[in-house]
Design a protein around this motif. Sequence first.
Motif, short mmCIF file in Angstrom:
data_model
loop_
_atom_site.label_atom_id
_atom_site.label_comp_id
_atom_site.label_asym_id
_atom_site.label_seq_id
_atom_site.Cartn_x
_atom_site.Cartn_y
_atom_site.Cartn_z
N THR A 1 43.62 49.39 42.60
CA THR A 1 42.88 48.33 41.92
C THR A 1 41.44 48.27 42.42
O THR A 1 40.51 48.12 41.63
N LEU A 2 41.26 48.40 43.70
CA LEU A 2 39.93 48.41 44.30
C LEU A 2 39.10 49.58 43.79
O LEU A 2 37.95 49.41 43.38
N LEU A 3 39.69 50.77 43.78
CA LEU A 3 38.98 51.95 43.31
C LEU A 3 38.72 51.90 41.80
O LEU A 3 37.76 52.48 41.31
N GLY A 4 39.58 51.20 41.06
CA GLY A 4 39.37 51.06 39.62
C GLY A 4 38.20 50.16 39.29
O GLY A 4 37.58 50.30 38.22
N GLY A 5 37.84 49.26 40.17
CA GLY A 5 36.72 48.36 39.90
C GLY A 5 35.37 49.03 40.05
O GLY A 5 34.40 48.63 39.38
N PHE A 6 35.26 50.05 40.88
CA PHE A 6 33.96 50.69 41.11
C PHE A 6 33.40 51.40 39.87
O PHE A 6 32.25 51.16 39.51
N VAL B 1 33.75 43.54 39.74
CA VAL B 1 33.80 42.73 40.96
C VAL B 1 35.14 42.01 41.07
O VAL B 1 35.72 41.91 42.16
N LEU B 2 35.68 41.53 39.95
CA LEU B 2 36.99 40.87 39.98
C LEU B 2 38.09 41.86 40.38
O LEU B 2 39.01 41.51 41.13
N LEU B 3 38.02 43.08 39.87
CA LEU B 3 39.03 44.08 40.25
C LEU B 3 38.93 44.44 41.73
O LEU B 3 39.96 44.62 42.40
N ILE B 4 37.73 44.56 42.23
CA ILE B 4 37.55 44.84 43.67
C ILE B 4 38.10 43.68 44.50
O ILE B 4 38.80 43.88 45.50
N THR B 5 37.83 42.46 44.05
CA THR B 5 38.34 41.27 44.76
C THR B 5 39.87 41.21 44.71
O THR B 5 40.52 40.88 45.71
N LEU B 6 40.45 41.53 43.56
CA LEU B 6 41.92 41.54 43.45
C LEU B 6 42.53 42.62 44.34
O LEU B 6 43.60 42.42 44.92
N GLY B 7 41.88 43.77 44.45
CA GLY B 7 42.37 44.82 45.34
C GLY B 7 42.38 44.38 46.79
O GLY B 7 43.34 44.61 47.53
N LEU B 8 41.30 43.72 47.20
CA LEU B 8 41.26 43.20 48.58
C LEU B 8 42.27 42.07 48.77
O LEU B 8 42.88 41.96 49.84
N ALA B 9 42.45 41.24 47.77
CA ALA B 9 43.42 40.15 47.87
C ALA B 9 44.84 40.68 47.99
O ALA B 9 45.67 40.08 48.67
N LEU B 10 45.13 41.79 47.33
CA LEU B 10 46.46 42.38 47.47
C LEU B 10 46.71 42.85 48.90
O LEU B 10 47.84 42.83 49.37
N TRP B 11 45.68 43.28 49.58
CA TRP B 11 45.85 43.72 50.96
C TRP B 11 46.06 42.55 51.92
O TRP B 11 46.83 42.66 52.86
N PHE B 12 45.37 41.46 51.69
CA PHE B 12 45.38 40.38 52.68
C PHE B 12 46.19 39.16 52.26
O PHE B 12 46.42 38.28 53.09
#
Length: 190
Positions: free
Chosen positions: A39-44, A76-87
Amino acid sequence: MNPQAPVYVRAEDDAWLTVVYYHFRAWRGRRPFWAGLFTLLGGFPIAYFPYADLRLGNVSLAMATTGGAGALIIGVLLITLGLALWFQQTIRVFAGVASILLALVSLPVSNLGGFGMGFILSLVGGALALSWAPGEPVDEEEPADRQPAVVALGKTDATPGLDVPGPRETETAHASETTAHADGGRNSAG
């Protein structure tokens, strides 16, 4: 991570890189790591391509679109969701559904979802987030050396004593003789 995998116990002569690797591996196993990474890599690419310009000698190729702000917000939302999945593992269902929806919205907004790269990565990340479930810890009460018993059954011993349910009654006490309840509960067209 497999909850039955052996737990790493640090030895005195381990290198610091080995210790870091095993700590990262344990951290990664307790959360939807790959879902967050995809998800994080998809946002870039979704956020990058609408603002990118490519120079080939004196020729400049700009990818800027009118939906550049929307693409930036989706990325930016996809990057934030990727980080939220980790933490925050507890929001995995919300983050999975949101990343799938944002990936679908990125198709018309952001140059076909970052030329398909961000779209595919975000869809895979969302699907992995929805399918991830935390592992159950192994009960420490069971002795590790106990093997399960193997029983060999012959052909005649395979099904004795099994309670196989019989056919159900075709009518219940409260059913009336309408087309929906007549003939064993089957519907009829007339």
